[in-house]
Scaffold this active site. Structure first.
Site, PDB file in Angstrom:
ATOM      1  N   CYS A  13     -20.586  26.127   1.002  1.00 10.89           N
ATOM      2  CA  CYS A  13     -21.089  26.450   2.342  1.00 10.89           C
ATOM      3  C   CYS A  13     -21.075  25.149   3.141  1.00 10.89           C
ATOM      4  O   CYS A  13     -20.382  24.197   2.772  1.00 10.89           O
ATOM      5  CB  CYS A  13     -22.471  27.101   2.293  1.00 10.89           C
ATOM      6  N   ASN A  16     -24.764  22.812   1.605  1.00 10.35           N
ATOM      7  CA  ASN A  16     -25.057  22.920   0.180  1.00 10.35           C
ATOM      8  C   ASN A  16     -26.556  22.909  -0.128  1.00 10.35           C
ATOM      9  O   ASN A  16     -26.988  22.361  -1.137  1.00 10.35           O
ATOM     10  CB  ASN A  16     -24.314  21.836  -0.614  1.00 10.35           C
ATOM     11  N   CYS A  18     -28.492  26.050   1.067  1.00  9.19           N
ATOM     12  CA  CYS A  18     -28.935  27.448   1.201  1.00  9.19           C
ATOM     13  C   CYS A  18     -28.000  28.403   0.464  1.00  9.19           C
ATOM     14  O   CYS A  18     -28.287  28.833  -0.648  1.00  9.19           O
ATOM     15  CB  CYS A  18     -29.025  27.868   2.669  1.00  9.19           C
ATOM     16  N   ARG A  19     -26.879  28.720   1.092  1.00 11.89           N
ATOM     17  CA  ARG A  19     -25.980  29.751   0.555  1.00 11.89           C
ATOM     18  C   ARG A  19     -25.285  29.342  -0.737  1.00 11.89           C
ATOM     19  O   ARG A  19     -25.283  30.107  -1.709  1.00 11.89           O
ATOM     20  CB  ARG A  19     -24.930  30.125   1.604  1.00 11.89           C
ATOM     21  N   SER A  20     -24.683  28.168  -0.764  1.00 13.47           N
ATOM     22  CA  SER A  20     -23.904  27.829  -1.962  1.00 13.47           C
ATOM     23  C   SER A  20     -24.746  27.551  -3.201  1.00 13.47           C
ATOM     24  O   SER A  20     -24.369  27.993  -4.293  1.00 13.47           O
ATOM     25  CB  SER A  20     -22.894  26.704  -1.683  1.00 13.47           C
ATOM     26  N   ASP A 124     -25.456  32.262   7.477  1.00 12.31           N
ATOM     27  CA  ASP A 124     -26.309  31.120   7.174  1.00 12.31           C
ATOM     28  C   ASP A 124     -27.759  31.472   7.514  1.00 12.31           C
ATOM     29  O   ASP A 124     -28.085  31.702   8.681  1.00 12.31           O
ATOM     30  CB  ASP A 124     -25.862  29.910   7.990  1.00 12.31           C
TER      31      ASP A 124
END
Length: 154
Positions: A13, A16, A18-20, A124
């Site tokens: 993401c 690095n 939140c999402r990933s 996000d």
């Protein structure tokens, strides 16, 4: 462990945090529950949060679902394109950034993670509330299963 081919997957993401890292934790958990030997890591296309722990809301959602999470933010490096078999981008902007920095000797398959299911980006959740992180968790769980189902059929 399973006799399936070993997969090495990098989830990407922007920052690095939140999402990933959530995607990394969930994909590793789904693979483990399936008895698969899969290496999973995560990184960001930007270096905003290098060496930081994941966002506390990411950690809270993973803990709520009993998914272990333990990562420190890092930025994508050119060696990732040869050390991983698959690089999964969270959205089209990150996919574009990955394609732009991809070296000529890259061996990893670089794709939008959503392309394994419904072609949808992972939004996000950083600037929103806790419900956005829960939605991302549900989405990456579905994407983890779709990704493994697809690549293990090959």
């Amino acid at each position: 462990m399973s006799e399936e081919p070993e997969l090495k997957v990098l989830v990407v993401c922007l920052g690095n945090i939140c999402r990933s890292p959530m995607g990394e934790a969930v994909l590793a958990d789904v693979a483990k529950k399936r008895g698969l030997n899969v290496k999973v890591d995560s990184a960001g296309t930007a270096g905003y949060h290098v060496c930081e722990e994941p966002d506390e809301r990411t950690v809270a959602v993973c803990k709520k679902h009993k998914v272990p999470i333990n990562s420190l933010a890092r930025q994508v490096k050119t060696s990732d394109f040869t050390q991983f078999t698959h690089i999964l981008a969270s959205d089209k902007n990150n996919l574009r950034d990955l394609e732009r920095i991809k070296p000529s000797n890259a061996t990893a398959e670089v794709r939008l993670w959503g392309s394994y299911l419904d072609d949808q980006p992972i939004p996000d959740p950083y600037y929103g509330g806790a419900s956005g992180f829960e939605s991302v968790f549900q989405q990456v769980t579905k994407l983890s299963n779709a990704f493994l189902d697809t690549v293990l059929k090959k």
